[in-house]
Scaffold this active site. Structure first.
Site, short mmCIF file in Angstrom:
data_model
loop_
_atom_site.label_atom_id
_atom_site.label_comp_id
_atom_site.label_asym_id
_atom_site.label_seq_id
_atom_site.Cartn_x
_atom_site.Cartn_y
_atom_site.Cartn_z
N CYS A 136 0.82 -1.21 0.00
CA CYS A 136 0.00 0.00 0.00
C CYS A 136 0.85 1.27 0.00
O CYS A 136 1.71 1.45 0.86
CB CYS A 136 -0.88 -0.04 1.25
SG CYS A 136 -1.69 1.52 1.61
N TYR A 191 -5.66 5.54 -8.52
CA TYR A 191 -6.82 4.76 -8.08
C TYR A 191 -8.09 5.22 -8.81
O TYR A 191 -8.96 4.41 -9.12
CB TYR A 191 -7.04 4.90 -6.56
CG TYR A 191 -6.04 4.08 -5.76
CD1 TYR A 191 -6.36 2.78 -5.37
CD2 TYR A 191 -4.80 4.60 -5.41
CE1 TYR A 191 -5.46 2.02 -4.64
CE2 TYR A 191 -3.89 3.84 -4.69
CZ TYR A 191 -4.22 2.56 -4.30
OH TYR A 191 -3.33 1.80 -3.60
N1 LIG Z 1 -6.59 7.94 3.94
C1 LIG Z 1 -5.95 6.71 4.15
C2 LIG Z 1 -6.14 5.76 2.99
C3 LIG Z 1 -5.55 4.43 3.25
C4 LIG Z 1 -6.05 3.38 2.25
O1 LIG Z 1 -7.03 3.59 1.52
N2 LIG Z 1 -5.40 2.21 2.22
C5 LIG Z 1 -5.82 1.15 1.32
C6 LIG Z 1 -4.65 0.28 0.90
S1 LIG Z 1 -3.63 0.97 -0.31
C7 LIG Z 1 -6.74 0.20 2.02
O2 LIG Z 1 -6.45 -0.25 3.11
N3 LIG Z 1 -7.86 -0.12 1.37
C8 LIG Z 1 -8.81 -1.06 1.86
C9 LIG Z 1 -10.22 -0.64 1.54
O3 LIG Z 1 -10.42 0.45 1.01
O4 LIG Z 1 -11.11 -1.41 1.85
C10 LIG Z 1 -4.49 6.97 4.43
O5 LIG Z 1 -3.83 7.71 3.67
O6 LIG Z 1 -3.99 6.47 5.42
#
Ligand SMILES: N[C@@H](CCC(=O)N[C@@H](CS)C(=O)NCC(=O)O)C(=O)O
Length: 315
Positions: A57, A183
């Protein structure tokens, strides 16, 4: 992939219907702040916090880079989720060390039993109050940048006062167009939403390419937080986003300045150690079955990241 609703896990993909096929990222739900000093809710203390990350990530990657660069390895321990994010969301290959949890959503419901929202990495957990301090990477890296300085003696500053306006401007530009832009291309479910995201992504890359021809880093001659935030998207670009997310006008390898800049940052030993192409490729291609139903993970591309970056002469 799924989310918690009132503390119950549901296996659901992103809902893009309400937004005309565009992917809209949800705001992070935990927004506490680790600080120096007495009497604060989350005081900076060695060993008190635990960081849950995915090596795939880009948002979590920022926090790992900052942890290394700020000498926090001995003070904040880390658990790494499996790259495969399927019907149970993020899972641990071996159970994680604090509670023996096997899924990240169990950590969220430990913090808040009736939590509603997506279960994302990174997560900064407080062992003392048994809750999540923050699941917002941009804020976690700010905490790492300064809150633990008196514990580590590391004063390196990636958000210096004199450059804050410039850093904020770059962050505000790079987040929607590039970090989240890839994304928005990949998760778009209409042609129009994809094309809009694609055009703004490559316009932003062109703009940064010309800036980096004259400037060693985004905010001038010093590496700042804005560079780390951009870097974690760039380093995944040719390996994943070009193919899997259809960001295929050009590769980073086709932009001389961006490519040299990315290689220079990658070649910093602490940074290289946090970059794992097995997790990166495996996660995206294997987990997003709506995009890649066969789950076949490509072998290429062959990346040339260790060759000379050629940036020494730029100030
Ligand atoms: N705003 C968050 C976004 C984090 C994020 O979206 N991480 C993704 C992985 S790249 C995730 O865990 N996605 C799982 C989901 O959306 O269900 C940050 O920057 O910490």
């Amino acid at each position: 992939m799924g989310k918690l609703v009132q503390g119950v896990w549901h296996d659901v993909w992103y809902d893009t219907k309400a937004s005309g096929g565009s992917f809209v990222r949800e705001d992070a739900g935990f927004r506490g702040w680790v600080e120096e000093g007495e009497g604060v809710e989350f005081a900076a203390e060695s060993g008190r916090y635990h960081l849950y990350v995915s090596l795939a990530c880009p948002w979590a990657h920022r926090t790992l880079i900052m942890r290394q660069l700020k000498g926090l390895e001995a003070h904040i321990d880390v658990s790494i989720v499996s790259p495969d994010m399927l019907s149970e969301g993020w899972e641990f290959t071996e159970s994680e060390p604090l509670f023996g949890a096997t899924r990240l959503h169990q950590i969220y419901t430990r913090a808040k039993l009736d939590y509603t929202g997506r279960v994302t990495v990174p997560v900064l957990w407080d062992k003392k109050t048994q809750t999540i301090v923050s699941n917002e990477s941009s804020e976690i890296i700010r905490m790492f940048n300064s809150a633990f300085n008196s514990i580590t003696g590391n004063d390196n500053d990636y958000y210096p006062l004199s450059l804050r306006n410039t850093i904020d401007e770059w962050n505000d530009y790079i987040y929607p167009n590039i970090n989240n832009g890839v994304y928005r291309c990949g998760f778009a479910t209409t042609q129009q939403a994809y094309e809009d995201a694609y055009h703004s992504l490559f316009e932003a890359l062109e703009k940064i390419e010309s800036h980096l021809r004259r400037s060693r880093y985004l905010a001038g001659s010093q590496i700042t937080e804005a560079d780390w935030r951009l870097f974690t998207t760039l380093i995944r670009f040719d390996a994943v986003y070009v193919g899997h997310f259809k960001c295929n006008k050009k590769r980073i390898a086709d932009y001389p300045a961006l490519n040299g800049y990315m290689k220079e940052l990658y070649q910093i030993e602490d940074v290289k150690q946090t970059t794992d192409f097995y997790h990166i490729k495996r996660h995206y291609y294997y987990s997003h079955t709506g995009i890649n139903p066969t789950q076949v993970v490509p072998l290429g591309p062959q990346l040339d990241l260790d060759s000379p970056h050629g940036r020494e002469s730029i100030v």
